[in-house]
Design an enzyme around this catalytic site. Structure first.
Site, PDB file in Angstrom:
ATOM      1  N   TYR A   4      -4.937   8.123  -9.638  1.00 21.64           N
ATOM      2  CA  TYR A   4      -4.483   6.907  -8.968  1.00 21.64           C
ATOM      3  C   TYR A   4      -3.044   7.065  -8.486  1.00 21.64           C
ATOM      4  O   TYR A   4      -2.714   6.711  -7.338  1.00 21.64           O
ATOM      5  CB  TYR A   4      -4.597   5.731  -9.934  1.00 21.64           C
ATOM      6  CG  TYR A   4      -4.291   4.385  -9.330  1.00 21.64           C
ATOM      7  CD1 TYR A   4      -5.199   3.764  -8.479  1.00 21.64           C
ATOM      8  CD2 TYR A   4      -3.115   3.718  -9.626  1.00 21.64           C
ATOM      9  CE1 TYR A   4      -4.926   2.514  -7.931  1.00 21.64           C
ATOM     10  CE2 TYR A   4      -2.833   2.471  -9.088  1.00 21.64           C
ATOM     11  CZ  TYR A   4      -3.743   1.874  -8.241  1.00 21.64           C
ATOM     12  OH  TYR A   4      -3.474   0.641  -7.696  1.00 21.64           O
ATOM     13  N   SER A  28       1.139   0.688  -4.521  1.00 15.88           N
ATOM     14  CA  SER A  28       1.234   0.231  -5.907  1.00 15.88           C
ATOM     15  C   SER A  28       2.581   0.682  -6.447  1.00 15.88           C
ATOM     16  O   SER A  28       3.199   1.595  -5.895  1.00 15.88           O
ATOM     17  CB  SER A  28       0.102   0.859  -6.739  1.00 15.88           C
ATOM     18  OG  SER A  28       0.294   0.655  -8.124  1.00 15.88           O
TER      19      SER A  28
END
Length: 302
Positions: free
Chosen positions: A161, A148
């Site tokens: 995350y 990501s």
């Protein structure tokens, strides 16, 4: 990797989002597909979609947190198809909130899927791919790990995350260099999407009972969830477009795959802060209203 027809692609998180798009593209290219997911109904739907395109498919329920389930996926793949050429370590989940408010269960769930899922995939499948290469002079292999932009940046209220995706970027860079070191006919890429409309902001729909939280979400976690829902749903780049970008990158042997290259200015700024030993800058520079909105929510419900 140039040739895709009749090659075998393994896709974790294959029931939705990028995984579904990888499967659809692979089917159109004439690939044999192995799909893995924890959401059985979604997995069944994608299986039916790619079979309608003529693909030969193996679909398995698989929780990538568990090594034995990833090993079972590998064993079933080799039994059915006898080879692996393309591996997408793609399964992922999201969770937010102030980093000290993330519970042990939050950490175990997010790191279990996002990081350990990739670790298990690389550890179990790479030796199989290397073995396949020894028996096939024309072998071409490629591994794609889904990270990501959160693997290159550190936005507030996304700590758990961020940590998982930074680790995936590091793992992927190490994998790329190790494969080069042994001169393997296998390469690697890391996919770093920004906000793309997929199901990741609602990944708690598949959160297992063994990592469920007994307490209610905190104010920061609720705020982070709302911001994530809005950002993901309003993304202008589609999952299908990212899927095609990824296959194009595989064909070019391109390591870094970015859905939003314009966001790399933020990455460059972070790198310059590291090199110049400058304290981390304001992540909301140019979007101060976002910080003010978030701060107002946190102050209203401390």
């Amino acid at each position: 990797m140039k040739n895709f027809a009749n090659r075998v692609a393994v896709i974790t998180g294959g029931g939705s989002g990028f995984g579904r798009e990888f499967a659809l593209i692979g089917a159109r290219l004439g690939m044999k597909l192995v799909l893995a997911d924890v959401q059985q109904d979604a997995l069944d739907r994608v299986k039916a979609e790619v079979e309608a395109l003529g693909a030969e498919v193996l679909a398995m329920h698989c929780d990538v947190r568990h090594a034995n389930e990833v090993q079972a996926l590998a064993d079933a793949t080799m039994t059915k198809f006898g080879a692996v050429h393309l591996l997408f370590n793609n399964a992922g989940v999201g969770s937010g909130g102030l980093i000290w408010e993330n519970t042990q269960a939050d950490w175990e769930w997010v790191l279990g899927v996002n990081l350990w899922g990739v670790i298990h995939g690389v550890r179990i499948f790479t030796p199989l791919m290397l073995a396949c290469a020894k028996t096939d002079p024309a072998y071409e292999g490629h591994i794609v790990n889904t990270a990501s932009m959160a693997g290159l940046l550190n936005a507030p209220t996304m700590g758990v995350y961020n940590v998982s995706k930074h680790a995936v970027v590091s793992l992927s860079e190490s994998l790329y260099q190790d494969l080069r070191l042994v001169e393997a006919p296998i390469s690697a890429s890391v996919l770093c999407p920004y906000f793309v409309p997929t199901g990741i902001s609602q990944s708690h729909r598949n959160r297992p009972d063994d990592v469920a939280n007994a307490s209610r979400p905190t104010t920061s976690q609720l705020a982070a969830q709302a911001m994530s829902d809005k950002a993901v749903s309003s993304g202008k780049v589609t999952a299908a477009e990212v899927g095609q970008m990824t296959f194009d990158a595989i064909g070019r042997d391109q390591f870094y795959v970015f859905s939003h290259p314009n966001a790399l200015g933020h990455v460059q700024k972070r790198m310059e802060e590291i090199v110049t030993q400058t304290n981390p800058g304001d992540p909301y520079a140019g979007a101060e209203h976002v910080r003010e909105m978030l701060q107002a929510k946190l102050k209203a419900n401390p």
